[in-house]
Motif scaffolding. Structure first.
Motif, PDB file in Angstrom:
ATOM      1  N   SER A   1      36.082  33.494  39.649  1.00 17.65           N
ATOM      2  CA  SER A   1      36.172  32.378  38.700  1.00 17.65           C
ATOM      3  C   SER A   1      35.617  32.721  37.325  1.00 17.65           C
ATOM      4  O   SER A   1      35.578  31.886  36.436  1.00 17.65           O
ATOM      5  CB  SER A   1      35.445  31.158  39.256  1.00 17.65           C
ATOM      6  OG  SER A   1      34.103  31.518  39.506  1.00 17.65           O
ATOM      7  N   SER A   2      35.163  33.956  37.133  1.00 16.48           N
ATOM      8  CA  SER A   2      34.754  34.358  35.782  1.00 16.48           C
ATOM      9  C   SER A   2      35.294  35.752  35.500  1.00 16.48           C
ATOM     10  O   SER A   2      35.752  36.448  36.412  1.00 16.48           O
ATOM     11  CB  SER A   2      33.232  34.349  35.660  1.00 16.48           C
ATOM     12  OG  SER A   2      32.693  35.274  36.570  1.00 16.48           O
ATOM     13  N   GLY A   3      35.265  36.129  34.234  1.00 21.55           N
ATOM     14  CA  GLY A   3      35.759  37.450  33.845  1.00 21.55           C
ATOM     15  C   GLY A   3      37.229  37.413  33.478  1.00 21.55           C
ATOM     16  O   GLY A   3      37.816  36.348  33.298  1.00 21.55           O
ATOM     17  N   LEU A   4      37.822  38.614  33.388  1.00 17.90           N
ATOM     18  CA  LEU A   4      39.218  38.739  32.977  1.00 17.90           C
ATOM     19  C   LEU A   4      40.132  37.970  33.945  1.00 17.90           C
ATOM     20  O   LEU A   4      39.957  38.062  35.156  1.00 17.90           O
ATOM     21  CB  LEU A   4      39.601  40.226  32.959  1.00 17.90           C
ATOM     22  CG  LEU A   4      41.009  40.569  32.504  1.00 17.90           C
ATOM     23  CD1 LEU A   4      41.161  40.346  31.006  1.00 17.90           C
ATOM     24  CD2 LEU A   4      41.360  42.004  32.851  1.00 17.90           C
ATOM     25  N   LEU A   5      41.069  37.218  33.416  1.00 18.85           N
ATOM     26  CA  LEU A   5      42.060  36.469  34.209  1.00 18.85           C
ATOM     27  C   LEU A   5      41.391  35.601  35.285  1.00 18.85           C
ATOM     28  O   LEU A   5      41.866  35.511  36.417  1.00 18.85           O
ATOM     29  CB  LEU A   5      43.068  37.428  34.855  1.00 18.85           C
ATOM     30  CG  LEU A   5      43.779  38.396  33.906  1.00 18.85           C
ATOM     31  CD1 LEU A   5      44.622  39.398  34.688  1.00 18.85           C
ATOM     32  CD2 LEU A   5      44.672  37.633  32.929  1.00 18.85           C
TER      33      LEU A   5
END
Ligand code: SF4
Length: 354
Positions: free
Chosen positions: A251-255
Motif C-alpha cells: 500500500s505504499s511505494g511505487l504503484l
C-alpha cells in the motif's frame, strides 16, 4: 466579491473557480463555471449532489454551511484545501491580506529578485511565500493576488516575457541585470555568503537567456535502470475461459496498491538460468507447490519508463493444471479473465505485459 454580500457565497464561488481552474484554463472553463453557478445555490447543491470534492461536503456536514474565514483555518479545517487555494479564497472572498504562490507567481518573484536556486526547493518556496505575504496590498489583497498571477500568465510568461510592457519593470532585478544596470543592493549571487537562494555555482547567469535565467529547476536526474521478472500464471477457469493470477502491491511505494502479475526485482546482468530459479522459488509461494524452472516459458521483455525508473520486465508465462488454493496469509491475490484484468486497478506496464 464586490456585488455578493454573503461571505459564504463569495467563498463558494471562488472555491469552485479554483477547483475548476486546477483542471484547465479560464477560456475553457468559464462557460461551465457560469452554468454551474447559475443552477446551484451553494448549500442546496452541496446537500443534493454526490460531489467528488469531500471538503465541500464537509462544509455542509460539519461546519453548518459556513466556510472558514481565514487562510489558516481553511487549510486546517478542510483536508484537500492547500496553502494556495486557502490564500486565494481568503484574500479574494474575505479581503484577508495574505499572499498566494502558484506557478505564475513563482516565475514573477524569482525574476523580480533574481532567485536562481531550484524554485521547487523548500527553502525557495518558503521564501516566496514570505515575499508574497509581505508584498500583498493590504487594502485590496484579492485584486493584488489576481493581478500578480495575471502578470505571470500574460506578461512575465515563461519563454518570451514582454519586459518592455511590464508594469513592474523598474523593480525587476533580472531585467536590470540584463541591461547591465547595477542593483541598489548586492545581488544574492554576489553577496558571497552562499545563501540558499543563489544559483548553483556550476550554473552561473547565462547572458543568452536574459531574464529567463529565472526561475530555475533542479537538473532532472537520469532514470535508474531496473529489471523485474514477472510471470503470467494462467489456468482454464470453471467456465472455460483463460484466467490469470494477479496480486496486489504493497500500500505504499511505487504503484502502491495496484494489481500485477507476480513479480520479482532482479539484479542487473543476472544469468537467465538464475533468473528462472529465483522466479520459480517466488512462484512456489503463490501456487503452494514446487515450480519447475523448465516449465517457465520466456516470452520476451517489456520496457516501461516511469518518471525516475527505466524498468525492464522480463516476462515469463506458466500454464497451470487444476486448481490452485491461494494462501490468504499472502498479499491479496485473485484469478481474473482478460476482461476482469482490464477492469482491475492494474498499471499500464502490466497491460503491456499481458
Ligand atoms: Fe518579468 Fe520582465 Fe516584468 Fe521582470 S520586467 S517581472 S522579467 S516581465
Amino acid at each position: 466579491a464586490a456585488t455578493e454580500q454573503d461571505a459564504d457565497r463569495r467563498a463558494y464561488a471562488v472555491w469552485v473557480s479554483e477547483i475548476m481552474l486546477q483542471q484547465t484554463q479560464v477560456a475553457t472553463v468559464i462557460d461551465y463555471y457560469n452554468r454551474w453557478m447559475q443552477v446551484t445555490a451553494p448549500h442546496r447543491v452541496l446537500l443534493a449532489a454526490p460531489l467528488t470534492q469531500p471538503p465541500l461536503c464537509q462544509v455542509v456536514s460539519e461546519l453548518a454551511g459556513r466556510v472558514p474565514r481565514t487562510a489558516e483555518t481553511l487549510q486546517k479545517l478542510l483536508p484537500g484545501v492547500g496553502r494556495y487555494t486557502a490564500g486565494a479564497i481568503a484574500s479574494i472572498s474575505y479581503g484577508q491580506a495574505t499572499g498566494v504562490v502558484d506557478g505564475n507567481v513563482i516565475r514573477v518573484l524569482c525574476r523580480l529578485r533574481c532567485i536562481g536556486a531550484d524554485s521547487s526547493s523548500p527553502a525557495v518556496i518558503d521564501r516566496l511565500w514570505d515575499m508574497a505575504n509581505a508584498l500583498v496590498d493590504r487594502s485590496r489583497p484579492g485584486d493584488f493576488n489576481q493581478a500578480l498571477m495575471e502578470l505571470g500568465a500574460t506578461v512575465c510568461v515563461p519563454k518570451a516575457p514582454l519586459c518592455g510592457e511590464c508594469p513592474v519593470k523598474q523593480h525587476c532585478r533580472a531585467r536590470r541585470r540584463l541591461l547591465g544596470q547595477p542593483a541598489p543592493v548586492p545581488e544574492v549571487e554576489d553577496c558571497g555568503v552562499g545563501c540558499p537562494l543563489c544559483p548553483p555555482a556550476e550554473e552561473p547567469w547565462d547572458s543568452s537567456l536574459g531574464v529567463t535565467n529565472f526561475p530555475r529547476k533542479a537538473a532532472k536526474k537520469q532514470p535508474r535502470a531496473e529489471r523485474t521478472a514477472t510471470c503470467v500464471l494462467e489456468r482454464r477457469g470453471c467456465r472455460g475461459a483463460l484466467e490469470y493470477l494477479i496480486v496486489q502491491r504493497p500500500s505504499s511505494g511505487l504503484l502502491a496498491g495496484l494489481w500485477e502479475f507476480p513479480s520479482l526485482p532482479l539484479a542487473q546482468d543476472l544469468q537467465e538460468e538464475k533468473q528462472r530459479e529465483l522466479l520459480a522459488d517466488h512462484l512456489q509461494a503463490w501456487t503452494g507447490r514446487p515450480v519447475a524452472t523448465g516449465g517457465l516459458r520466456l516470452i520476451g521483455e517489456v520496457i516501461h519508463i516511469f518518471s525516475h525508473i527505466h524498468q525492464t520486465y522480463v516476462v515469463y508465462s506458466l500454464p497451470l493444471d487444476g486448481d490452485v488454493t491461494l494462501d490468504p496469509a499472502l498479499s491479496p491475490s485473485r484469478w481474473v479473465t482478460v476482461e476482469e484484468f482490464h477492469a482491475s486497478a492494474v498499471s499500464t506496464a502490466m497491460k503491456k505485459v499481458l
